[in-house]
Design a protein around this motif. Structure first.
Motif, PDB file in Angstrom:
ATOM      1  N   ASN A  11     -39.228 -12.130  -6.821  1.00 53.27           N
ATOM      2  CA  ASN A  11     -38.373 -12.451  -8.181  1.00 53.27           C
ATOM      3  C   ASN A  11     -38.412 -14.030  -8.138  1.00 53.27           C
ATOM      4  OD1 ASN A  11     -37.782 -10.099  -9.747  1.00 53.27           O
ATOM      5  ND2 ASN A  11     -37.147  -9.574  -7.588  1.00 53.27           N
ATOM      6  N   GLY A  12     -39.220 -14.869  -7.366  1.00 55.08           N
ATOM      7  CA  GLY A  12     -39.089 -16.245  -7.360  1.00 55.08           C
ATOM      8  C   GLY A  12     -37.768 -16.633  -6.957  1.00 55.08           C
ATOM      9  N   LEU A  13     -37.140 -16.191  -6.253  1.00 49.12           N
ATOM     10  CA  LEU A  13     -35.858 -16.756  -5.717  1.00 49.12           C
ATOM     11  C   LEU A  13     -35.855 -17.049  -4.415  1.00 49.12           C
ATOM     12  CD1 LEU A  13     -33.637 -13.898  -7.627  1.00 49.12           C
ATOM     13  CD2 LEU A  13     -33.871 -16.436  -8.230  1.00 49.12           C
ATOM     14  N   THR A  14     -34.833 -17.655  -3.893  1.00 51.01           N
ATOM     15  CA  THR A  14     -34.521 -17.812  -2.322  1.00 51.01           C
ATOM     16  C   THR A  14     -33.223 -17.064  -2.159  1.00 51.01           C
ATOM     17  OG1 THR A  14     -32.767 -19.772  -2.511  1.00 51.01           O
ATOM     18  CG2 THR A  14     -35.267 -20.307  -2.463  1.00 51.01           C
ATOM     19  N   ALA A  15     -32.935 -16.706  -0.681  1.00 59.87           N
ATOM     20  CA  ALA A  15     -31.714 -15.732  -0.621  1.00 59.87           C
ATOM     21  C   ALA A  15     -30.531 -16.722  -1.151  1.00 59.87           C
ATOM     22  CB  ALA A  15     -31.704 -15.813   1.129  1.00 59.87           C
ATOM     23  N   ARG A  16     -30.436 -17.995  -0.822  1.00 55.83           N
ATOM     24  CA  ARG A  16     -29.482 -18.700  -1.434  1.00 55.83           C
ATOM     25  C   ARG A  16     -29.295 -18.625  -2.937  1.00 55.83           C
ATOM     26  NH1 ARG A  16     -27.519 -22.593  -3.954  1.00 55.83           N
ATOM     27  NH2 ARG A  16     -25.775 -23.970  -3.315  1.00 55.83           N
ATOM     28  N   ASP A  17     -30.430 -18.901  -3.670  1.00 51.36           N
ATOM     29  CA  ASP A  17     -30.337 -18.670  -5.332  1.00 51.36           C
ATOM     30  C   ASP A  17     -29.702 -17.259  -5.499  1.00 51.36           C
ATOM     31  OD1 ASP A  17     -31.653 -20.909  -5.814  1.00 51.36           O
ATOM     32  OD2 ASP A  17     -33.588 -19.963  -5.896  1.00 51.36           O
ATOM     33  N   TYR A  18     -30.137 -16.313  -4.751  1.00 55.17           N
ATOM     34  CA  TYR A  18     -29.834 -14.915  -5.252  1.00 55.17           C
ATOM     35  C   TYR A  18     -28.157 -14.753  -4.917  1.00 55.17           C
ATOM     36  CZ  TYR A  18     -29.177 -10.147  -5.071  1.00 55.17           C
ATOM     37  OH  TYR A  18     -28.441  -8.572  -5.298  1.00 55.17           O
ATOM     38  N   LEU A  19     -27.788 -15.176  -3.878  1.00 52.15           N
ATOM     39  CA  LEU A  19     -26.318 -15.082  -3.270  1.00 52.15           C
ATOM     40  C   LEU A  19     -25.313 -16.035  -4.092  1.00 52.15           C
ATOM     41  CD1 LEU A  19     -26.680 -14.825   0.760  1.00 52.15           C
ATOM     42  CD2 LEU A  19     -25.988 -13.018  -0.877  1.00 52.15           C
ATOM     43  N   VAL A  20     -25.894 -16.961  -4.637  1.00 47.05           N
ATOM     44  CA  VAL A  20     -25.101 -17.824  -5.589  1.00 47.05           C
ATOM     45  C   VAL A  20     -25.429 -17.511  -7.087  1.00 47.05           C
ATOM     46  CG1 VAL A  20     -24.599 -20.242  -6.441  1.00 47.05           C
ATOM     47  CG2 VAL A  20     -25.176 -19.615  -3.914  1.00 47.05           C
ATOM     48  N   ALA A  45     -22.281 -17.854   5.115  1.00 50.02           N
ATOM     49  CA  ALA A  45     -23.556 -18.013   5.935  1.00 50.02           C
ATOM     50  C   ALA A  45     -24.021 -16.916   6.899  1.00 50.02           C
ATOM     51  CB  ALA A  45     -23.029 -19.060   7.180  1.00 50.02           C
ATOM     52  N   GLU A  46     -22.948 -16.044   6.978  1.00 47.89           N
ATOM     53  CA  GLU A  46     -23.483 -14.535   7.465  1.00 47.89           C
ATOM     54  C   GLU A  46     -24.050 -13.773   6.466  1.00 47.89           C
ATOM     55  OE1 GLU A  46     -19.808 -13.872  10.751  1.00 47.89           O
ATOM     56  OE2 GLU A  46     -19.324 -13.540   8.771  1.00 47.89           O
ATOM     57  N   ARG A  47     -23.949 -13.907   5.438  1.00 45.51           N
ATOM     58  CA  ARG A  47     -24.294 -13.122   4.093  1.00 45.51           C
ATOM     59  C   ARG A  47     -26.113 -13.493   4.195  1.00 45.51           C
ATOM     60  NH1 ARG A  47     -19.941 -13.920   0.773  1.00 45.51           N
ATOM     61  NH2 ARG A  47     -18.286 -12.478   1.278  1.00 45.51           N
ATOM     62  N   LEU A  48     -25.922 -14.971   4.097  1.00 49.11           N
ATOM     63  CA  LEU A  48     -27.413 -15.694   3.919  1.00 49.11           C
ATOM     64  C   LEU A  48     -28.109 -15.003   5.181  1.00 49.11           C
ATOM     65  CD1 LEU A  48     -29.190 -17.556   2.389  1.00 49.11           C
ATOM     66  CD2 LEU A  48     -28.182 -19.328   3.855  1.00 49.11           C
ATOM     67  N   ALA A  49     -27.738 -15.238   6.133  1.00 49.83           N
ATOM     68  CA  ALA A  49     -28.344 -14.657   7.441  1.00 49.83           C
ATOM     69  C   ALA A  49     -28.898 -13.298   7.229  1.00 49.83           C
ATOM     70  CB  ALA A  49     -27.722 -15.071   8.767  1.00 49.83           C
ATOM     71  N   GLN A  50     -27.926 -12.332   6.890  1.00 44.64           N
ATOM     72  CA  GLN A  50     -28.068 -11.129   6.738  1.00 44.64           C
ATOM     73  C   GLN A  50     -29.376 -10.649   5.776  1.00 44.64           C
ATOM     74  OE1 GLN A  50     -25.231  -8.773   4.458  1.00 44.64           O
ATOM     75  NE2 GLN A  50     -25.385  -6.923   5.880  1.00 44.64           N
ATOM     76  N   ILE A  51     -29.315 -11.382   4.463  1.00 44.88           N
ATOM     77  CA  ILE A  51     -30.500 -11.289   3.715  1.00 44.88           C
ATOM     78  C   ILE A  51     -31.787 -12.019   4.428  1.00 44.88           C
ATOM     79  CG2 ILE A  51     -31.545 -12.063   1.419  1.00 44.88           C
ATOM     80  CD1 ILE A  51     -29.111 -11.440   0.301  1.00 44.88           C
ATOM     81  N   GLU A  52     -31.929 -13.035   5.045  1.00 44.99           N
ATOM     82  CA  GLU A  52     -32.941 -13.581   5.512  1.00 44.99           C
ATOM     83  C   GLU A  52     -33.627 -12.945   6.695  1.00 44.99           C
ATOM     84  OE1 GLU A  52     -31.182 -17.676   6.243  1.00 44.99           O
ATOM     85  OE2 GLU A  52     -32.128 -18.302   4.475  1.00 44.99           O
ATOM     86  N   ASN A  53     -32.477 -12.115   7.396  1.00 46.21           N
ATOM     87  CA  ASN A  53     -33.104 -11.300   8.462  1.00 46.21           C
ATOM     88  C   ASN A  53     -33.596  -9.923   8.272  1.00 46.21           C
ATOM     89  OD1 ASN A  53     -32.763 -13.269  10.650  1.00 46.21           O
ATOM     90  ND2 ASN A  53     -30.665 -13.007  10.583  1.00 46.21           N
ATOM     91  N   ASP A  54     -33.502  -9.540   6.840  1.00 48.68           N
ATOM     92  CA  ASP A  54     -33.811  -8.316   6.334  1.00 48.68           C
ATOM     93  C   ASP A  54     -35.193  -8.531   5.464  1.00 48.68           C
ATOM     94  OD1 ASP A  54     -34.409  -5.995   4.796  1.00 48.68           O
ATOM     95  OD2 ASP A  54     -32.252  -5.591   4.671  1.00 48.68           O
ATOM     96  N   PRO A  55     -36.222  -7.703   6.101  1.00 50.73           N
ATOM     97  CA  PRO A  55     -37.539  -8.220   5.388  1.00 50.73           C
ATOM     98  C   PRO A  55     -37.633  -7.671   4.049  1.00 50.73           C
ATOM     99  CG  PRO A  55     -37.727  -7.406   7.713  1.00 50.73           C
ATOM    100  CD  PRO A  55     -36.433  -7.328   7.569  1.00 50.73           C
ATOM    101  N   LYS A  56     -37.032  -6.388   3.949  1.00 53.51           N
ATOM    102  CA  LYS A  56     -37.014  -5.937   2.613  1.00 53.51           C
ATOM    103  C   LYS A  56     -36.236  -6.591   1.508  1.00 53.51           C
ATOM    104  CE  LYS A  56     -37.605  -2.604  -0.345  1.00 53.51           C
ATOM    105  NZ  LYS A  56     -39.087  -2.041  -1.103  1.00 53.51           N
TER     106      LYS A  56
END
Length: 150
Positions: free
Chosen positions: A89-98, A70-81
């Protein structure tokens, strides 16, 4: 060289058992396809370049290895870049992290060797990777800055 360091740190974290039961199940449930694998590889390359360009990239990597999913997901979601990279790339943060660990571990399992028995990979993903092994390995190596052997 930095790409290789990042790759090794991620693999060590994954193989050394820092995976929760929920993460394990998400990896087993994630279904790889060739278009999805290509999206993940392209995003991984861009994300790695972005992260290693940051002045504190080593601390960020070290810190992310101790974060919960959850913290990794939040880290990506809170980072605009970072979010721009996954969205491009047509992904969600969860798609990328998994998806990235799923692809990496399916590659390790498909290639055999000493790490193959200790990774988490669904039989379907291992079969998919075996079917596309040469192409995927070449793309992963290029994304990680590893020169191809001819």
């Amino acid at each position: 060289m930095r790409n290789t360091i990042v790759f090794l740190l991620i693999c060590v974290a994954l193989v050394c058992g820092q995976i929760s039961p929920g993460q394990r199940q998400a990896i087993l449930d994630y279904q790889l396809t060739l278009p999805r694998a290509n999206q993940l590889i392209t995003a991984m390359e861009a994300m790695t370049k972005y992260v290693v360009s940051l002045p504190d990239f080593q601390n960020r990597i070290r810190k992310s290895m101790t974060m919960t999913p959850a913290e990794r997901l939040a880290q990506i979601e809170n980072d605009p870049k970072a979010m721009a990279i996954v969205k491009q790339n047509g992904l969600t943060a969860r798609d990328y992290l998994v998806g990235v660990p799923t692809l990496r571990m399916a590659l390790l399992a498909a290639q055999g060797g000493p790490l193959a028995a200790s990774v988490i990979a669904s039989p379907a993903n291992v079969a998919f990777v075996r079917e596309h092994l040469v192409e995927l390995k070449m793309k992963m190596n290029a994304a990680e800055g590893i020169p191809s052997r001819k």
